[in-house]
Design a protein around this motif. Structure first.
Motif, mmCIF file in Angstrom:
data_model
loop_
_atom_site.group_PDB
_atom_site.id
_atom_site.type_symbol
_atom_site.label_atom_id
_atom_site.label_comp_id
_atom_site.label_asym_id
_atom_site.label_seq_id
_atom_site.Cartn_x
_atom_site.Cartn_y
_atom_site.Cartn_z
ATOM 1 N N GLY A 1 0.785 -1.226 0.000
ATOM 2 C CA GLY A 1 0.000 0.000 0.000
ATOM 3 C C GLY A 1 0.815 1.272 0.000
ATOM 4 O O GLY A 1 0.288 2.353 -0.273
ATOM 5 N N GLN A 2 2.101 1.174 0.320
ATOM 6 C CA GLN A 2 2.949 2.347 0.176
ATOM 7 C C GLN A 2 3.055 2.698 -1.305
ATOM 8 O O GLN A 2 2.914 1.830 -2.171
ATOM 9 C CB GLN A 2 4.343 2.082 0.745
ATOM 10 N N GLY A 3 3.290 3.948 -1.591
ATOM 11 C CA GLY A 3 3.323 4.308 -2.999
ATOM 12 C C GLY A 3 3.971 5.636 -3.274
ATOM 13 O O GLY A 3 4.314 6.400 -2.357
ATOM 14 N N TYR A 4 4.156 5.900 -4.565
ATOM 15 C CA TYR A 4 4.787 7.124 -5.045
ATOM 16 C C TYR A 4 3.928 7.726 -6.150
ATOM 17 O O TYR A 4 3.361 7.007 -6.982
ATOM 18 C CB TYR A 4 6.170 6.831 -5.628
ATOM 19 N N PHE A 5 3.880 9.044 -6.156
ATOM 20 C CA PHE A 5 3.260 9.761 -7.269
ATOM 21 C C PHE A 5 4.194 10.887 -7.686
ATOM 22 O O PHE A 5 4.636 11.683 -6.850
ATOM 23 C CB PHE A 5 1.897 10.337 -6.895
ATOM 24 N N ASP B 1 2.372 6.922 2.822
ATOM 25 C CA ASP B 1 2.421 5.888 3.856
ATOM 26 C C ASP B 1 0.999 5.616 4.326
ATOM 27 O O ASP B 1 0.374 6.476 4.951
ATOM 28 C CB ASP B 1 3.274 6.354 5.030
ATOM 29 N N PRO B 2 0.438 4.427 4.031
ATOM 30 C CA PRO B 2 -0.949 4.140 4.410
ATOM 31 C C PRO B 2 -1.162 4.042 5.921
ATOM 32 O O PRO B 2 -2.284 4.209 6.395
ATOM 33 C CB PRO B 2 -1.230 2.808 3.719
ATOM 34 N N ASP B 3 -0.119 3.762 6.683
ATOM 35 C CA ASP B 3 -0.271 3.678 8.143
ATOM 36 C C ASP B 3 -0.570 5.048 8.743
ATOM 37 O O ASP B 3 -1.472 5.201 9.577
ATOM 38 C CB ASP B 3 0.991 3.088 8.778
ATOM 39 N N SER B 4 0.177 6.045 8.314
ATOM 40 C CA SER B 4 -0.057 7.394 8.820
ATOM 41 C C SER B 4 -1.083 8.154 7.986
ATOM 42 O O SER B 4 -1.577 9.205 8.401
ATOM 43 C CB SER B 4 1.248 8.185 8.828
ATOM 44 N N ARG B 5 -1.371 7.612 6.782
ATOM 45 C CA ARG B 5 -2.276 8.249 5.826
ATOM 46 C C ARG B 5 -1.787 9.653 5.452
ATOM 47 O O ARG B 5 -2.568 10.573 5.248
ATOM 48 C CB ARG B 5 -3.705 8.317 6.377
ATOM 49 N N LYS B 6 -0.478 9.773 5.340
ATOM 50 C CA LYS B 6 0.117 11.059 5.016
ATOM 51 C C LYS B 6 1.083 10.932 3.839
ATOM 52 O O LYS B 6 1.677 9.880 3.612
ATOM 53 C CB LYS B 6 0.862 11.630 6.227
ATOM 54 N N PHE B 7 1.225 12.050 3.122
ATOM 55 C CA PHE B 7 2.189 12.153 2.044
ATOM 56 C C PHE B 7 3.422 12.896 2.535
ATOM 57 O O PHE B 7 3.321 13.849 3.318
ATOM 58 C CB PHE B 7 1.606 12.915 0.847
ATOM 59 N N ALA B 8 4.579 12.466 2.054
ATOM 60 C CA ALA B 8 5.828 13.166 2.344
ATOM 61 C C ALA B 8 6.477 13.539 1.018
ATOM 62 O O ALA B 8 6.616 12.693 0.126
ATOM 63 C CB ALA B 8 6.763 12.282 3.157
#
Length: 253
Positions: free
Chosen positions: A90-94, A104-111
């Motif tokens: 579920g981790q991913g990049y755009f 990061d799907p655990d934190s539901r945040k984008f870095a």
């Protein structure tokens, strides 16, 4: 991993001998870069594949990542969604242009991250998944006709046209008969050799070429290498939603 070791041996056999070189002023080196870009650029079509990234570090077990990879060259975008291992699912990049976000799907945040950074602690770089734009990003400062093993190649030194380009300097060996890259060396701003890349095999998709595999050698950390394989390539048109940050959020629900 025996397969990775076999590819490594084959790739390094290809590296080892090159014939006498001669500077060829009559060659349009910019045009060579344009040909390289055109071979792997899907234009109005989208591209997708399943990728497997296998990293080897001395004294450690192989680290294997499986992901879905989506690319839209006409807008310089890509999306990557990790499938395995389960702990990273579920981790991913755009990415769009020079911008890249990690989800990061655990934190539901984008870095916000960089195309220059390592992909998942491997020898791959995030920019390795971008559209090829050598003819825009680089100037050829040296070029010659030579051999790589028994293959006739163009050997070129490329210097980035701006500091935003992820790789400051490249040396590249390209087949003269079809313009496919066989080997690259990536250098830092201080001219230090960072990575060596080999492309032992290509696959054709609707007249375009994508690597069947890439071998990446870390020149700063002895024995560390990564192999990326591309399977089930497709040029099926993808929904616009795939190329959004929201897609990464929804795919994990």
């Amino acid at each position: 991993m025996k397969r990775l070791a076999g590819v490594a041996l084959m790739a390094f056999a290809l590296f080892c001998s090159s014939g006498a070189v001669s500077f060829a002023e009559s060659i349009d080196w910019k045009d060579v870069l344009v040909h390289i870009d055109a071979l792997s650029n899907f234009g109005k079509s989208d591209f997708s594949a399943e990728i497997t990234v296998v990293s080897q570090k001395p004294g450690e077990d192989d680290d294997t990542i499986v992901a879905r990879y989506f690319r839209r060259d006409k807008e310089d975008m890509f999306t990557i969604v990790l499938l395995k291992p389960e702990t990273q699912r579920g981790q991913g990049y755009f990415s769009v242009g020079d911008e890249l976000w990690f989800y990061d799907p655990d934190s539901r945040k984008f870095a916000y991250t960089s195309l220059k950074d390592s992909f998942q602690n491997s020898e791959a770089q995030n920019s390795d998944f971008s559209t090829s734009t050598l003819s825009v990003d680089y100037t050829v400062t040296e070029g010659s006709e030579t051999k790589l093993g028994a293959i006739d190649v163009y050997q070129m030194t490329l210097v980035a046209t701006s500091r935003t380009v992820p790789v400051a300097k490249r040396k590249i060996w390209v087949r003269r008969d079809n313009y496919l890259p066989l080997k690259e060396e990536h250098y830092s701003v201080s001219d230090r050799l960072m990575r060596t890349l080999a492309y032992p095999k290509y696959q054709m998709v609707t007249g375009k070429y994508v690597p069947a595999s890439m071998l990446i050698i870390d020149n700063l950390k002895k024995g560390e290498k990564t192999q990326i394989t591309f399977v089930n390539p497709s040029v099926t048109q993808l929904p616009d939603a795939v190329f959004t940050k929201e897609y990464l959020e929804r795919v994990n629900k």
